[in-house]
Design an enzyme around this catalytic site. Structure first.
Site, mmCIF file in Angstrom:
data_model
loop_
_atom_site.group_PDB
_atom_site.id
_atom_site.type_symbol
_atom_site.label_atom_id
_atom_site.label_comp_id
_atom_site.label_asym_id
_atom_site.label_seq_id
_atom_site.Cartn_x
_atom_site.Cartn_y
_atom_site.Cartn_z
ATOM 1 N N LYS A 109 13.348 9.239 -2.175
ATOM 2 C CA LYS A 109 13.769 9.973 -3.510
ATOM 3 C C LYS A 109 13.288 8.842 -4.536
ATOM 4 C CE LYS A 109 17.791 10.046 -6.487
ATOM 5 N NZ LYS A 109 19.539 9.777 -6.343
ATOM 6 N N ASP B 132 17.995 7.309 -13.824
ATOM 7 C CA ASP B 132 18.841 8.520 -13.800
ATOM 8 C C ASP B 132 19.883 8.118 -14.679
ATOM 9 O OD1 ASP B 132 20.257 10.721 -13.115
ATOM 10 O OD2 ASP B 132 21.143 9.758 -11.207
ATOM 11 N N LYS C 200 25.639 9.721 -17.471
ATOM 12 C CA LYS C 200 26.579 8.760 -16.820
ATOM 13 C C LYS C 200 27.144 7.846 -17.903
ATOM 14 C CE LYS C 200 23.501 8.196 -12.860
ATOM 15 N NZ LYS C 200 24.475 8.204 -11.748
ATOM 16 N N ASP D 114 16.943 3.824 -8.916
ATOM 17 C CA ASP D 114 17.182 5.115 -8.208
ATOM 18 C C ASP D 114 15.941 5.747 -7.618
ATOM 19 O OD1 ASP D 114 19.232 6.841 -7.693
ATOM 20 O OD2 ASP D 114 18.987 8.362 -9.319
ATOM 21 N N ASP E 50 23.681 15.486 -12.619
ATOM 22 C CA ASP E 50 23.657 13.982 -11.934
ATOM 23 C C ASP E 50 23.471 14.022 -10.527
ATOM 24 O OD1 ASP E 50 23.505 11.505 -12.079
ATOM 25 O OD2 ASP E 50 25.578 10.927 -12.352
ATOM 26 N N GLU F 284 20.930 15.067 -8.992
ATOM 27 C CA GLU F 284 19.509 15.705 -9.044
ATOM 28 C C GLU F 284 18.721 15.128 -7.873
ATOM 29 O OE1 GLU F 284 19.069 11.505 -9.450
ATOM 30 O OE2 GLU F 284 20.581 12.674 -10.281
ATOM 31 N N ARG G 61 19.154 15.266 -4.629
ATOM 32 C CA ARG G 61 19.232 16.235 -3.744
ATOM 33 C C ARG G 61 18.165 17.436 -3.939
ATOM 34 N NH1 ARG G 61 25.403 16.740 -3.515
ATOM 35 N NH2 ARG G 61 25.180 14.519 -4.264
#
Length: 368
Positions: free
Chosen positions: A136, A141, A148, A159, A218, A220, A222
């Site tokens: 990933k 993020d 967030k 991230d 949020d 995202e 996956r």
């Protein structure tokens, strides 16, 4: 047997080398780091593994203003060049024509120059067992429109930890010249906020052809991993490993020091655990509990990215989502934290390499 503390000399030297790591891009220390000479240690292997782990930590520690999708691509290109690997990068709107719609949807809101991209490194002779490493690569993020809070956003430069980890593990594999056909797949995006950001309620296409309703922008990671895992399946690998800083739920379950992994392959699970013990690189298996699959169901799409609250087990439901896109055969998913929140001897606060030393030991045992 004369081993310091019962440790193999190579293990002792590696532990010392890993403990010397400091992130010095923005703040130089004048003192030269000490060097340990360990009789009987495999110094070449120690240097290789320590260098790979330092690469992962450096990438994780670098803030997003200096590490966007383009710079992550640059790190991948540098790695490919060092080992004579092939690299292909698909950028921006070309993701739509080349079949990576979910990667594009997550990353399209970023500023010019920070466009989403799909990075694919290929190394090793065709015909060897295929090993696909998927990471990933969310360089920052914000949470997207489901923004967030400040506390949750503070560490989101990390991230892309999964991407940093698969680049580092790929470096270990290539430097050791393991007899495999290696593919390193990194979807690199910034989950930003703009007028073009994906919205809650949007329905996204994926490379596999499954439609996904976005319940929460949020969740995202996956989404981009779905396209990358589908690409991995097209390569018919013998083994697929994905690593991602995916869920806070994994930290609630096991804390920052112990990454969970998920697989339905009992032989692979045993091999991962054996490698982890050998490398003193702890991981813990959690189940792909099929009772929670219903939490991914939605009326208007094939599945949704935010599971129903009744299922509660956020790390498991994220893994079940990924399993729908994972290649057939041996696959394991690692939900890593990639960060030390507390300084300890050998573990400074900041980016940390987790699980990959154990995975490298497993890969050596499986293929060497």
């Amino acid at each position: 047997e004369g081993k310091p503390g019962g440790m193999d000399p190579t293990e002792a030297a590696l532990a010392f080398a890993l403990g010397l790591y400091r992130f010095e891009r923005y703040r130089r220390r004048d003192a030269a780091p000490p060097r340990l000479v360990t009789p009987g240690a495999d110094e070449a292997q120690v240097a290789s593994l320590a260098r790979a782990c330092a690469l992962a930590k450096d990438l994780i520690n670098t803030p997003a203003n200096d590490l966007g999708p383009a710079e992550l691509e640059g790190a991948a290109r540098e790695l490919a060049g060092r080992f004579g690997a092939q690299i292909e990068v698909i950028t921006g709107d070309e993701l739509l024509t080349k079949g990576y719609p979910a990667v594009h949807a997550v990353g399209r809101a970023a500023a010019p120059g920070r466009e989403p991209r799909m990075i694919e490194i290929t190394w090793g002779e065709a015909g060897r067992p295929g090993v696909a490493l998927v990471g990933k690569g969310v360089v920052f993020d914000t949470g997207g429109l489901d923004l967030k809070p400040s506390a949750g956003m503070r560490l989101m430069k990390k991230d892309m930890g999964g991407a940093a980890h698969v680049l580092a593990l790929g470096a270990m594999v290539m430097e050791a010249r393991l007899p495999v056909r290696l593919s390193v797949l990194v979807p690199a995006v910034e989950n930003a906020v703009s007028g073009d950001a994906m919205r809650p309620g949007d329905v996204l296409a994926t490379r596999k052809g499954l439609s996904v309703e976005v319940g929460n922008t949020d969740a995202e990671g996956r989404l981009i991993l779905a396209d990358a895992l589908t690409r991995a399946s097209e390569l018919s690998p013998d083994l697929t490993l994905d690593l991602a800083t995916l869920t806070g739920a994994a930290r609630v379950a096991l804390g920052p020091q112990l990454p969970p992994f998920f697989t339905d392959d009992e032989d692979l699970a045993a091999a991962i655990e054996a490698g982890a013990r050998k490398a003193s690189d702890p991981v813990w298996r959690l189940p792909l509990w099929k009772g929670y699959l219903a939490s991914l169901e939605t009326e208007i799409a094939d599945l949704k990215n935010d599971p129903d609250a009744w299922a509660q087990a956020g790390a498991m439901t994220a893994a079940l989502f990924l399993q729908k896109f994972a290649p057939a055969g041996a696959w394991a998913h690692f939900d890593i934290f990639a960060w030390n929140p507390r300084a300890q001897p050998g573990y400074p606060v900041g980016g940390e390499a987790q699980a990959i030393l154990g995975l490298f030991a497993m890969l050596k045992a499986r293929y060497a």
